[in-house]
Design a protein around this motif. Structure first.
Motif, PDB file in Angstrom:
ATOM      1  N   MET A   1      -0.970 -28.564  -8.475  1.00 31.86           N
ATOM      2  CA  MET A   1       0.365 -28.840  -7.945  1.00 31.86           C
ATOM      3  C   MET A   1       1.190 -27.552  -7.993  1.00 31.86           C
ATOM      4  O   MET A   1       1.226 -26.858  -9.008  1.00 31.86           O
ATOM      5  N   ASP A   2       1.842 -27.215  -6.891  1.00 31.84           N
ATOM      6  CA  ASP A   2       2.598 -25.973  -6.754  1.00 31.84           C
ATOM      7  C   ASP A   2       3.920 -26.074  -7.518  1.00 31.84           C
ATOM      8  O   ASP A   2       4.706 -26.997  -7.291  1.00 31.84           O
ATOM      9  N   TRP A   3       4.192 -25.085  -8.442  1.00 33.67           N
ATOM     10  CA  TRP A   3       5.455 -25.100  -9.181  1.00 33.67           C
ATOM     11  C   TRP A   3       6.639 -25.019  -8.244  1.00 33.67           C
ATOM     12  O   TRP A   3       7.682 -25.645  -8.460  1.00 33.67           O
ATOM     13  N   ASP A   4       6.522 -24.248  -7.149  1.00 36.12           N
ATOM     14  CA  ASP A   4       7.653 -24.098  -6.241  1.00 36.12           C
ATOM     15  C   ASP A   4       8.025 -25.434  -5.602  1.00 36.12           C
ATOM     16  O   ASP A   4       9.203 -25.711  -5.366  1.00 36.12           O
ATOM     17  N   LEU A   6       7.651 -28.299  -7.112  1.00 39.41           N
ATOM     18  CA  LEU A   6       8.344 -29.029  -8.186  1.00 39.41           C
ATOM     19  C   LEU A   6       9.788 -28.551  -8.329  1.00 39.41           C
ATOM     20  O   LEU A   6      10.701 -29.345  -8.599  1.00 39.41           O
ATOM     21  N   ARG A   7      10.001 -27.261  -8.151  1.00 36.44           N
ATOM     22  CA  ARG A   7      11.357 -26.701  -8.218  1.00 36.44           C
ATOM     23  C   ARG A   7      12.245 -27.324  -7.134  1.00 36.44           C
ATOM     24  O   ARG A   7      13.401 -27.704  -7.394  1.00 36.44           O
ATOM     25  N   ILE A   8      11.697 -27.478  -5.937  1.00 33.17           N
ATOM     26  CA  ILE A   8      12.437 -28.095  -4.840  1.00 33.17           C
ATOM     27  C   ILE A   8      12.648 -29.576  -5.116  1.00 33.17           C
ATOM     28  O   ILE A   8      13.719 -30.137  -4.861  1.00 33.17           O
ATOM     29  N   PHE A   9      11.630 -30.227  -5.667  1.00 39.05           N
ATOM     30  CA  PHE A   9      11.752 -31.638  -6.031  1.00 39.05           C
ATOM     31  C   PHE A   9      12.909 -31.855  -7.013  1.00 39.05           C
ATOM     32  O   PHE A   9      13.719 -32.772  -6.845  1.00 39.05           O
ATOM     33  N   LEU A  10      13.019 -31.012  -8.030  1.00 39.22           N
ATOM     34  CA  LEU A  10      14.096 -31.147  -9.008  1.00 39.22           C
ATOM     35  C   LEU A  10      15.465 -30.925  -8.369  1.00 39.22           C
ATOM     36  O   LEU A  10      16.433 -31.619  -8.696  1.00 39.22           O
ATOM     37  N   ALA A  70       9.476 -29.861 -17.627  1.00 32.49           N
ATOM     38  CA  ALA A  70       8.673 -29.069 -18.563  1.00 32.49           C
ATOM     39  C   ALA A  70       8.160 -27.803 -17.886  1.00 32.49           C
ATOM     40  O   ALA A  70       8.155 -26.720 -18.483  1.00 32.49           O
ATOM     41  N   ALA A  71       7.722 -27.947 -16.629  1.00 31.53           N
ATOM     42  CA  ALA A  71       7.268 -26.778 -15.872  1.00 31.53           C
ATOM     43  C   ALA A  71       8.424 -25.809 -15.646  1.00 31.53           C
ATOM     44  O   ALA A  71       8.255 -24.582 -15.701  1.00 31.53           O
TER      45      ALA A  71
END
Length: 299
Positions: A1-4, A6-10, A70-71
């Motif tokens: 899963m791409d951290w970027d 997840l950043r957009i998801f948050l 957490a990420a």
């Protein structure tokens, strides 16, 4: 899963909109939408439900929040590990009530930027408590400690407030010899139904029920006092910015309130934010002391 992703998801979860997330991240809304769709494809579930109120988390989306945060913390820690210790860089967003934001934080921000030339300080002045859960700011200053949320709270400093009016106003109106005499004067205060914290209900201390001039902004109230519009309770630390405005009835009313520094609990492990929080706290205390010290001793 791409951290970027997840950043957009948050960002979408915190702003509840694609456009709001885009503004926060420097992306256009269509790009944010595509990245969310890609993440939903990767996890095999819808993460948001579009409603008239905005993008709301589904049950699957809510379950993704803890690992995504957490990420986020891990990425921040990695960034700090390689940051040069000679100075703190990057962005610091501070949320604060507008009295603090107008009269204290500009000087504190100046000193922070002098000490750390690579630092960018953003001051968010809002007539409400800043929502750290939605990451509206990195840290916030409030007039009451919160009683809910995953937050850490630190008492910053006490400050004082008094009745005040412009000398020209006082010269043109009946003498203010007691609180009872306030009935013959125009009062300046907060709009009652826009008081977001009980600690801001200053007017009740005077025994006066209604203010003829009111605003949800401390700065507007102070400008009204400078214009000779009436009498109001204001921060002592704001008075040096208002030539001609002087304290009155200091033996009848003297209020003390406190500022509290609030941080998200997940940020306790961030050395960078801890250092900035310490510097912010020291700066606010020093500035209150400096400004209040400029006032003459009450009669």
């Amino acid at each position: 899963m791409d951290w970027d992703d997840l950043r957009i998801f948050l960002a979408v979860a915190r702003t509840e909109s694609l456009s709001g997330a885009g503004r926060r991240l420097g992306l256009d809304a269509s790009t944010v939408g595509r990245r969310i769709a890609r993440l939903e494809g990767a996890v095999g579930a819808a993460l948001f439900l579009k409603t008239p109120q905005g993008y709301q988390l589904t049950a699957e989306g809510a379950r993704l929040i803890p690992p995504a945060e957490a990420a986020e913390q891990a990425a921040a820690a990695a960034s700090e590990a390689v940051r040069v210790e000679a100075g703190i860089t990057g962005q610091l967003r501070i949320g604060a009530p507008d009295g603090c934001a107008n009269y204290l934080l500009p000087q504190v921000a100046r000193d922070l930027c002098k000490a750390h030339p690579g630092l960018e300080v953003q001051i968010v002045a809002l007539p409400r408590v800043v929502n750290l859960t939605r990451r509206e700011a990195d840290m916030a200053i409030a007039v009451s400690p919160p009683d809910a949320g995953r937050l850490t709270v630190q008492r910053l400093a006490d400050y004082r407030l008094h009745l005040a009016a412009h000398r020209d106003y006082l010269a043109e109106h009946p003498p203010l010899t007691s609180l009872q005499a306030l009935k013959d004067h125009r009062m300046i205060s907060y709009i009652p139904d826009m008081i977001f914290d009980r600690e801001l209900d200053y007017l009740s201390a005077t025994g006066v029920e209604t203010a003829q001039i009111s605003s949800n902004s401390v700065a507007v109230q102070m400008q009204a006092l400078r214009a000779g519009a009436g009498v109001g309770i204001v921060h002592d630390f704001a008075l040096p910015f208002a030539p001609g405005v002087t304290r009155v009835l200091t033996d009848s009313i003297s209020l003390t309130r406190s500022f509290w520094l609030i941080r998200h609990a997940d940020d306790r492990g961030s050395r960078r934010l801890t250092l900035l929080a310490e510097a912010l706290a020291q700066g606010v205390r020093a500035e209150i002391h400096r400004l209040e010290g400029q006032l003459p001793t009450p009669d």
